[in-house]
Design a protein around this motif. Sequence first.
Motif, short mmCIF file in Angstrom:
data_model
loop_
_atom_site.label_atom_id
_atom_site.label_comp_id
_atom_site.label_asym_id
_atom_site.label_seq_id
_atom_site.Cartn_x
_atom_site.Cartn_y
_atom_site.Cartn_z
N ALA A 127 0.82 -1.21 0.00
CA ALA A 127 0.00 0.00 0.00
C ALA A 127 0.85 1.26 0.00
O ALA A 127 1.82 1.37 0.74
CB ALA A 127 -0.92 0.01 1.21
N SER A 128 0.47 2.21 -0.86
CA SER A 128 1.11 3.52 -0.89
C SER A 128 0.19 4.58 -0.31
O SER A 128 0.65 5.53 0.31
CB SER A 128 1.48 3.90 -2.32
OG SER A 128 2.43 3.03 -2.82
N TYR A 129 -1.11 4.42 -0.53
CA TYR A 129 -2.10 5.38 -0.04
C TYR A 129 -3.28 4.63 0.55
O TYR A 129 -3.68 3.59 0.05
CB TYR A 129 -2.60 6.29 -1.18
CG TYR A 129 -1.51 7.15 -1.75
CD1 TYR A 129 -1.15 8.35 -1.14
CD2 TYR A 129 -0.81 6.75 -2.88
CE1 TYR A 129 -0.13 9.12 -1.66
CE2 TYR A 129 0.22 7.52 -3.39
CZ TYR A 129 0.55 8.70 -2.77
OH TYR A 129 1.57 9.47 -3.28
N LEU A 130 -3.82 5.20 1.59
CA LEU A 130 -5.01 4.67 2.24
C LEU A 130 -6.05 5.79 2.27
O LEU A 130 -5.76 6.87 2.80
CB LEU A 130 -4.68 4.22 3.66
CG LEU A 130 -5.83 3.65 4.47
CD1 LEU A 130 -6.09 2.21 4.03
CD2 LEU A 130 -5.51 3.68 5.95
N ASP A 134 -14.40 8.78 4.97
CA ASP A 134 -14.73 10.21 4.99
C ASP A 134 -13.91 11.01 3.97
O ASP A 134 -14.04 12.23 3.88
CB ASP A 134 -14.55 10.79 6.39
CG ASP A 134 -13.11 10.70 6.91
OD1 ASP A 134 -12.23 10.21 6.17
OD2 ASP A 134 -12.88 11.13 8.05
N GLY A 135 -13.02 10.34 3.20
CA GLY A 135 -12.27 11.01 2.15
C GLY A 135 -10.85 11.39 2.54
O GLY A 135 -10.08 11.84 1.69
N ARG A 136 -10.46 11.23 3.80
CA ARG A 136 -9.09 11.55 4.21
C ARG A 136 -8.12 10.56 3.57
O ARG A 136 -8.36 9.36 3.57
CB ARG A 136 -8.94 11.48 5.73
CG ARG A 136 -9.60 12.62 6.47
CD ARG A 136 -9.36 12.54 7.97
NE ARG A 136 -10.01 11.33 8.49
CZ ARG A 136 -9.44 10.48 9.35
NH1 ARG A 136 -8.23 10.71 9.81
NH2 ARG A 136 -10.07 9.41 9.77
N THR A 137 -7.04 11.08 3.04
CA THR A 137 -6.03 10.24 2.39
C THR A 137 -4.76 10.27 3.20
O THR A 137 -4.29 11.32 3.61
CB THR A 137 -5.75 10.75 0.96
OG1 THR A 137 -6.96 10.77 0.23
CG2 THR A 137 -4.75 9.88 0.25
#
Length: 158
Positions: A127-130, A134-137
């Motif tokens: 994983a690089s991004y989660l 609620d849209g928070r990255t």
Amino acid sequence: MPDEDQDNEHAEGATPVPRRRRLTIPVIAAAVALVIGAAGGASAVKMMRPTPEMAPLTPVAISAMPATSLVTIKGKVAEIYGNKFVLQDESGKALVETGRAGEDGALVTRDEAVTVQGRFDDGFVHASYLVRQDGRTEALRPPKGPPHRRFADFDHRP
């Protein structure tokens, strides 16, 4: 006096060098330098360009993930194992490795709906991004290409 020198050159049998011919080599050298500079600049821009991992991708079903590629998957957290967790959607399950960001096991919670973007390789998603519901990255690691393999991994002789 310059006219006399030219006359002397003609008298000795040497042909005069036209001004155009004397400028040809410096003009060609300048053109080559410009081409080399443009190629170097283009290479530098390409290296500084963001990697494809930073671009939003459409989520795919876990069962349809292509091997060794960038993927975005969406589902609910089924189980947590330290810095790894199992993400489940309607089609199946995937093991997601989060690196140092998830070492304490508190990055995600069980039954939390998340979207994960990363590289599917060696049977699990790096994983690089989660992206939370609620849209928070959260960026989990600096973007980069596939991991480098040791030379011994390429040696498949019997």
